[in-house]
Scaffold this active site. Structure first.
Site, PDB file in Angstrom:
ATOM      1  N   CYS A   1       0.841  -1.205   0.000  1.00  0.00           N
ATOM      2  CA  CYS A   1       0.000   0.000   0.000  1.00  0.00           C
ATOM      3  C   CYS A   1       0.872   1.250   0.000  1.00  0.00           C
ATOM      4  O   CYS A   1       1.360   1.681   1.044  1.00  0.00           O
ATOM      5  CB  CYS A   1      -0.919   0.003   1.223  1.00  0.00           C
ATOM      6  SG  CYS A   1      -1.934   1.494   1.352  1.00  0.00           S
TER       7      CYS A   1
ATOM      8  N   CYS B   1      -0.552   4.105   2.099  1.00  0.00           N
ATOM      9  CA  CYS B   1      -0.382   3.929   3.546  1.00  0.00           C
ATOM     10  C   CYS B   1       1.043   4.216   4.003  1.00  0.00           C
ATOM     11  O   CYS B   1       1.269   4.861   5.025  1.00  0.00           O
ATOM     12  CB  CYS B   1      -0.735   2.497   3.947  1.00  0.00           C
ATOM     13  SG  CYS B   1      -2.314   1.885   3.338  1.00  0.00           S
ATOM     14  N   ASP B   2       2.024   3.712   3.246  1.00  0.00           N
ATOM     15  CA  ASP B   2       3.396   3.670   3.746  1.00  0.00           C
ATOM     16  C   ASP B   2       4.395   4.554   3.003  1.00  0.00           C
ATOM     17  O   ASP B   2       5.556   4.649   3.420  1.00  0.00           O
ATOM     18  CB  ASP B   2       3.894   2.217   3.718  1.00  0.00           C
ATOM     19  CG  ASP B   2       3.071   1.317   4.618  1.00  0.00           C
ATOM     20  OD1 ASP B   2       2.581   1.815   5.650  1.00  0.00           O
ATOM     21  OD2 ASP B   2       2.898   0.130   4.284  1.00  0.00           O
TER      22      ASP B   2
END
Length: 307
Positions: free
Chosen positions: A130, A133-134
């Protein structure tokens, strides 16, 4: 007894909940993750009609609110098994059992793994599925994105907001993505494209990703990339293990449905990325959900009239 249980609260499930509940059915959605499905891990959506560009999580929240607007409910739940008992179905989660007249499977897909040693143990320690997300964890670092389709290219472009260099690893000699996405990649000087390369080893230091070894598909020559992050986008697998015993999936696990989104088991339906179809997009998922939700509610009305 619930009229309809929807497994999965992504675009397909939310669309079905909207249509079915608006038509008067009692609807419960179950999902083991945040509502919105893969919208939550998509930085930007550029092909949702009516909005030239919208953040994935924003669209997810809008759909979730709308999906519940006519009385549908949502609960967190990891589904382990669906049982067909004829006139009704049983849905078993890790901590609860439900009964419903009909079930819609809209559980989507999960990212396919690279199959390399240390991949599991380094997930969250440099390996991520992701970028949204990261990505911020890799400011001014070199990272690698693996894949040649739309998802890989879109996420590579997104990661250039943070990373110093994004290495785009493509096993083939060309991309599989749409031309408009390819053009963005080629115009971004922070992206280095590596065609005909495949990852063969993850380099680890201090229990974190420290690099990636690539092998040329034709010459077998190897090279090391000094990356701190690895983002695989090499395909997807359907989340259907909990219905595999029902005989409603094809040989690779996708659910087979008719024009009403119904499987060969009466009262069990499929919609969205989890079904066997050509194009998996937000707009086609909502289409599937609308068809399923409307048809299920019509069937319920017919059944009540017959009683």
């Amino acid at each position: 007894m619930i009229d309809i249980i929807i497994i999965g609260a992504g675009p397909a499930g939310l669309s079905a909940a909207l249509y079915a509940s608006r038509a008067g059915a009692s609807v419960l959605m179950l999902d083991g993750a945040a509502p919105g499905g893969k919208l939550n891990v998509s930085a930007e959506i550029e092909n949702w009609p009516g909005q030239k560009k919208v953040a994935g999580p924003d669209l997810a929240y809008q759909m979730f609110e709308h999906g519940l607007a006519f009385g549908a409910s949502y609960e967190y739940g990891l589904v382990e098994k669906v049982e067909d008992l004829g006139d009704y179905k049983v849905v078993v989660t890790t901590d609860k059992t439900y009964e419903a007249r009909m079930v819609l499977v809209a559980s989507g897909t999960v990212e396919r793994k690279l199959g390399l040693e240390k991949e599991e143990e380094l997930t969250g320690k440099g390996i991520s599925y992701c970028a949204v997300c990261d990505g911020p964890f890799f400011k001014e670092e070199e990272v690698a994105v693996i894949g040649g389709g739309n998802s890989a290219l879109e996420e590579a472009n997104y990661l250039t907001k943070f990373a110093s260099i994004v290495h785009l690893i493509v096993r083939r000699d060309q991309f599989r993505a749409d031309k408009i996405v390819q053009d963005k990649i080629k115009a971004n000087d922070k992206i280095k494209i590596h065609f005909l390369q495949k990852p063969i080893e993850i380099i680890e230091e201090n229990n974190k990703v420290a690099g990636l070894v690539l092998e040329h598909s034709q010459t077998s020559e190897t090279m090391n990339l000094p990356v701190k992050g690895i983002f695989p986008y090499v395909g997807l697998d359907p989340i259907t293990s909990f219905v595999s015993h029902l005989g409603i999936t094809n040989k690779v696990g996708y659910i087979e449905v008719d024009k009403h989104m119904e499987t060969n088991v009466k009262g069990i339906f499929g919609a969205g990325d989890v079904i066997d179809k050509v194009l998996r997009q937000v707009v086609t998922a909502t289409n599937d959900g609308a068809i399923a939700g409307q048809y299920m509610s019509e069937l319920l009305q017919d059944q009540s009239l017959q009683k």
